[in-house]
Design a protein around this motif. Structure first.
Motif, PDB file in Angstrom:
ATOM      1  N   PRO A 183       0.843  -1.204   0.000  1.00 28.83           N
ATOM      2  CA  PRO A 183       0.000   0.000   0.000  1.00 28.83           C
ATOM      3  C   PRO A 183       0.878   1.253   0.000  1.00 28.83           C
ATOM      4  CG  PRO A 183      -0.822  -1.593   1.582  1.00 28.83           C
ATOM      5  CD  PRO A 183       0.510  -2.106   1.104  1.00 28.83           C
ATOM      6  N   GLN A 184       0.433   2.284  -0.665  1.00 29.79           N
ATOM      7  CA  GLN A 184       1.287   3.451  -0.864  1.00 29.79           C
ATOM      8  C   GLN A 184       1.398   4.337   0.360  1.00 29.79           C
ATOM      9  OE1 GLN A 184      -0.083   4.486  -5.221  1.00 29.79           O
ATOM     10  NE2 GLN A 184       2.088   4.810  -4.969  1.00 29.79           N
ATOM     11  N   GLN A 185       0.431   4.275   1.256  1.00 33.74           N
ATOM     12  CA  GLN A 185       0.509   5.123   2.439  1.00 33.74           C
ATOM     13  C   GLN A 185      -0.412   4.607   3.532  1.00 33.74           C
ATOM     14  OE1 GLN A 185      -0.728   9.006   1.166  1.00 33.74           O
ATOM     15  NE2 GLN A 185      -2.722   8.334   0.442  1.00 33.74           N
ATOM     16  N   GLY A 186      -0.276   5.226   4.702  1.00 29.39           N
ATOM     17  CA  GLY A 186      -1.208   4.962   5.782  1.00 29.39           C
ATOM     18  C   GLY A 186      -0.934   3.704   6.581  1.00 29.39           C
ATOM     19  N   ASP A 197      -2.278   0.708   6.469  1.00 26.72           N
ATOM     20  CA  ASP A 197      -2.133  -0.560   5.752  1.00 26.72           C
ATOM     21  C   ASP A 197      -0.699  -0.764   5.283  1.00 26.72           C
ATOM     22  OD1 ASP A 197      -4.740  -1.254   6.140  1.00 26.72           O
ATOM     23  OD2 ASP A 197      -5.418  -0.788   4.103  1.00 26.72           O
ATOM     24  N   ARG A 198      -0.054   0.314   4.875  1.00 30.79           N
ATOM     25  CA  ARG A 198       1.350   0.212   4.466  1.00 30.79           C
ATOM     26  C   ARG A 198       2.212  -0.225   5.644  1.00 30.79           C
ATOM     27  NH1 ARG A 198       4.964   2.003   0.662  1.00 30.79           N
ATOM     28  NH2 ARG A 198       7.057   2.412   1.465  1.00 30.79           N
ATOM     29  N   ALA A 199       2.008   0.417   6.790  1.00 32.87           N
ATOM     30  CA  ALA A 199       2.778   0.074   7.983  1.00 32.87           C
ATOM     31  C   ALA A 199       2.506  -1.366   8.406  1.00 32.87           C
ATOM     32  CB  ALA A 199       2.453   1.041   9.121  1.00 32.87           C
ATOM     33  N   ALA A 200       1.252  -1.797   8.323  1.00 32.91           N
ATOM     34  CA  ALA A 200       0.899  -3.154   8.719  1.00 32.91           C
ATOM     35  C   ALA A 200       1.541  -4.180   7.789  1.00 32.91           C
ATOM     36  CB  ALA A 200      -0.620  -3.324   8.731  1.00 32.91           C
ATOM     37  N   THR A 201       1.568  -3.886   6.501  1.00 36.41           N
ATOM     38  CA  THR A 201       2.206  -4.783   5.538  1.00 36.41           C
ATOM     39  C   THR A 201       3.687  -4.932   5.841  1.00 36.41           C
ATOM     40  OG1 THR A 201       0.617  -4.146   3.827  1.00 36.41           O
ATOM     41  CG2 THR A 201       2.661  -5.185   3.084  1.00 36.41           C
ATOM     42  N   LYS A 202       4.334  -3.813   6.145  1.00 36.54           N
ATOM     43  CA  LYS A 202       5.762  -3.848   6.454  1.00 36.54           C
ATOM     44  C   LYS A 202       6.020  -4.555   7.787  1.00 36.54           C
ATOM     45  CE  LYS A 202       8.535  -2.164   4.241  1.00 36.54           C
ATOM     46  NZ  LYS A 202       9.319  -2.736   3.114  1.00 36.54           N
ATOM     47  N   CYS A 203       5.081  -4.485   8.710  1.00 38.40           N
ATOM     48  CA  CYS A 203       5.236  -5.211   9.979  1.00 38.40           C
ATOM     49  C   CYS A 203       5.163  -6.717   9.746  1.00 38.40           C
ATOM     50  CB  CYS A 203       4.167  -4.768  10.980  1.00 38.40           C
ATOM     51  SG  CYS A 203       4.572  -3.248  11.857  1.00 38.40           S
ATOM     52  N   TRP A 204       4.253  -7.152   8.860  1.00 34.54           N
ATOM     53  CA  TRP A 204       4.201  -8.568   8.500  1.00 34.54           C
ATOM     54  C   TRP A 204       5.535  -8.996   7.904  1.00 34.54           C
ATOM     55  CZ3 TRP A 204       1.120 -12.615   9.374  1.00 34.54           C
ATOM     56  CH2 TRP A 204      -0.203 -12.401   9.768  1.00 34.54           C
ATOM     57  N   GLU A 205       6.083  -8.171   7.025  1.00 33.43           N
ATOM     58  CA  GLU A 205       7.373  -8.499   6.425  1.00 33.43           C
ATOM     59  C   GLU A 205       8.453  -8.571   7.499  1.00 33.43           C
ATOM     60  OE1 GLU A 205      10.346  -6.986   2.833  1.00 33.43           O
ATOM     61  OE2 GLU A 205       9.015  -5.541   3.808  1.00 33.43           O
TER      62      GLU A 205
END
Length: 204
Positions: free
Chosen positions: A81-84, A86-94
């Motif tokens: 995701p480009q911002q917000g 959801d982006r932070a959550a995606t990077k936390c999963w990674e």
């Protein structure tokens, strides 16, 4: 572009899966960073793979940096995701998936690269503890969702899938599927994707 890596590294696999999902063309260059004649430090001063060589002869290293760059190259199959939030959550999963890999690799290096008389079972047990806690956390967070971020496939799923694949490769005795049914369900779904089928890690 050229991707320098190995057929075993889960971090390299993460980049290869992203490139396949994004339909990006590249040349895959095999490199053994443990060999005495390795040339990897000419491109990555840290001496690690993956390393991406770009058309202008510049280089990028660290899988997280590389996949973030790759996701900007094509609108096809946006994975981050480009911002917000959801982006932070995606990077936390990674981050948690990569943490599993960091611990798994620490165990492998301790048991296969370090002289037996210098190995620390306490250190090994600590790494196993990290893996088990992380798997439990990911399984609970996934719950009954089809993918890590809900209904859409994302980098989170790529990272988790590569981590689980590496555990199968090096640590089959963990038998993680017997404890983490949600992760098993996700992994079975990921293994049907061409990007995962084409990048199954090779024992070395």
């Amino acid at each position: 572009m050229k991707l320098i890596g190995s057929l075993t590294s889960p971090y390299v696999r993460k980049v290869r899966v992203v490139m396949a999902e994004k339909k990006l063309d590249y040349e895959f260059v095999l490199e053994n960073v443990w060999a005495e004649n390795t040339q990897i430090q000419a491109h990555n001063p840290l001496g690690k793979v993956p390393c991406l060589l770009m058309d202008d002869n510049g280089s990028l290293f660290d899988s997280r940096v590389i996949v973030e760059y790759l996701d900007t190259l094509s609108p096809v199959g946006r994975l981050i995701p480009q911002q917000g939030r959801d982006r932070a959550a995606t990077k936390c999963w990674e981050a948690i998936a990569d943490g599993v890999l960091d611990a798994a690799l620490a165990i492998y290096i301790e048991t296969h690269r370090r002289p037996a008389e210098l190995r620390s079972q306490q250190w090994i047990d600590r790494q196993y503890g990290k893996i088990n806690v992380a798997l439990d956390s990911m399984d609970k967070s996934l719950d009954d969702q089809p993918f890590c971020m809900g209904v859409n496939f994302s980098l989170a799923d790529v990272a988790v899938g590569c981590a689980l694949g590496y555990l199968d490769l090096r640590f089959s005795e963990l038998n993680w599927r017997s404890k983490y049914g949600n992760l098993q369900r996700l992994e079975e779904k990921l293994q049907t994707r061409p990007s995962f089928m084409a990048t199954v890690p090779v024992q070395s």
